[in-house]
Design a protein around this motif. Structure first.
Motif, PDB file in Angstrom:
ATOM      1  N   GLN A  58       0.849  -1.184   0.000  1.00  0.00           N
ATOM      2  CA  GLN A  58       0.000   0.000   0.000  1.00  0.00           C
ATOM      3  C   GLN A  58       0.888   1.238   0.000  1.00  0.00           C
ATOM      4  N   GLU A  59       0.457   2.243  -0.706  1.00  0.00           N
ATOM      5  CA  GLU A  59       1.187   3.511  -0.712  1.00  0.00           C
ATOM      6  C   GLU A  59       0.939   4.244   0.599  1.00  0.00           C
ATOM      7  N   ALA A  60       1.886   5.053   0.988  1.00  0.00           N
ATOM      8  CA  ALA A  60       1.749   5.832   2.221  1.00  0.00           C
ATOM      9  C   ALA A  60       0.623   6.841   2.077  1.00  0.00           C
ATOM     10  N   LEU A  61      -0.100   7.032   3.156  1.00  0.00           N
ATOM     11  CA  LEU A  61      -1.153   8.044   3.164  1.00  0.00           C
ATOM     12  C   LEU A  61      -0.508   9.425   3.192  1.00  0.00           C
ATOM     13  N   GLN A 103       2.926   8.816   9.043  1.00  0.00           N
ATOM     14  CA  GLN A 103       1.568   8.291   8.910  1.00  0.00           C
ATOM     15  C   GLN A 103       1.628   6.784   8.682  1.00  0.00           C
ATOM     16  N   THR A 146      -2.500   0.752  16.012  1.00  0.00           N
ATOM     17  CA  THR A 146      -1.255   1.330  15.482  1.00  0.00           C
ATOM     18  C   THR A 146      -0.625   2.196  16.548  1.00  0.00           C
ATOM     19  N   GLN A 180       6.402  -1.141  10.596  1.00  0.00           N
ATOM     20  CA  GLN A 180       5.843  -0.938   9.256  1.00  0.00           C
ATOM     21  C   GLN A 180       6.798  -1.415   8.155  1.00  0.00           C
ATOM     22  N   LYS A 221       0.729   3.341   6.903  1.00  0.00           N
ATOM     23  CA  LYS A 221       0.268   2.961   5.566  1.00  0.00           C
ATOM     24  C   LYS A 221      -1.001   2.129   5.642  1.00  0.00           C
ATOM     25  N   TYR A 222      -1.186   1.431   6.741  1.00  0.00           N
ATOM     26  CA  TYR A 222      -2.297   0.495   6.878  1.00  0.00           C
ATOM     27  C   TYR A 222      -3.173   0.913   8.053  1.00  0.00           C
ATOM     28  N   LYS A 270      -1.008  -5.483   1.995  1.00  0.00           N
ATOM     29  CA  LYS A 270      -2.369  -5.696   2.455  1.00  0.00           C
ATOM     30  C   LYS A 270      -3.030  -6.789   1.617  1.00  0.00           C
TER      31      LYS A 270
END
Length: 179
Positions: A58-61, A70, A98, A124, A72-73, A130
């Motif tokens: 998943q890309e970072a938020l 932040q 988290t 992380q 990622k999940y 995911k």
């Protein structure tokens, strides 16, 4: 009757090509996916023992504040992660919480079938991705195909049968040409 046979043959061929393309998309890492076979029952009933899970990073938020760490999940995501002590061990569990410590994101994970959360937090950096797709029981078939008995039964034997049948068809056609 012959037209019906040819249409059925074409239909089966199209279905097999579609399945092959789907499997390639799932199994070839070049598309960003990673297929894993579930070898424990810790995520049942969501992911059964012997299931195949397709994991995607998943890309970072994005954060409006520069430099803000932040996750990622999110809580509730099912992720696959490497064991901090043995990188060869991969576990697929659900994120329960988290935490951010010293500029690093950590996840508290738990298998759905387990009574307690995992004993250690997952950094992380150790998360592979995911869960995007779960295919029940397909992992058992793949594991069997990788075995010493399964490979000959599922790959070599059918290939030899195709060669034999096609050889007979060629000989039959050659016999027709002679006559």
């Amino acid at each position: 009757m012959m037209v019906l046979f040819k249409l059925a043959n074409f239909g089966v061929s199209v279905i097999l090509v579609g399945v092959a393309i789907g499997l390639a998309f799932v199994a070839i890492p070049a598309f960003g996916n990673r297929a894993l076979i579930v070898r424990s029952a810790s995520m049942q009933p969501a992911i059964p023992l012997g299931g195949l899970v397709v994991i995607r990073p998943q890309e970072a938020l994005l954060s409006p504040l520069a430099g803000l760490v932040q996750p990622k999940y999110l809580v509730g995501d099912v992720v696959a992660f490497k064991n901090g002590k043995d990188q060869k061990i991969i576990t697929t569990h659900r994120i329960m919480a988290t935490e951010i410590n010293n500029g690093k994101v950590f996840y508290q994970t738990k298998g759905d079938a387990n009574n307690t959360v995992d004993s250690s937090l997952v950094e992380q950096a150790y998360v592979i991705g995911k869960n995007k797709l779960t295919i029940p029981y397909v992992g058992r078939l793949i594991a069997f195909a990788k075995s010493n008995i399964g490979f000959p039964l599922l790959v070599i034997f059918p290939a030899v049968l195709v060669i034999i049948f096609e050889s007979f068809a060629i000989l039959k056609e050659l016999q027709k040409d002679k006559d």
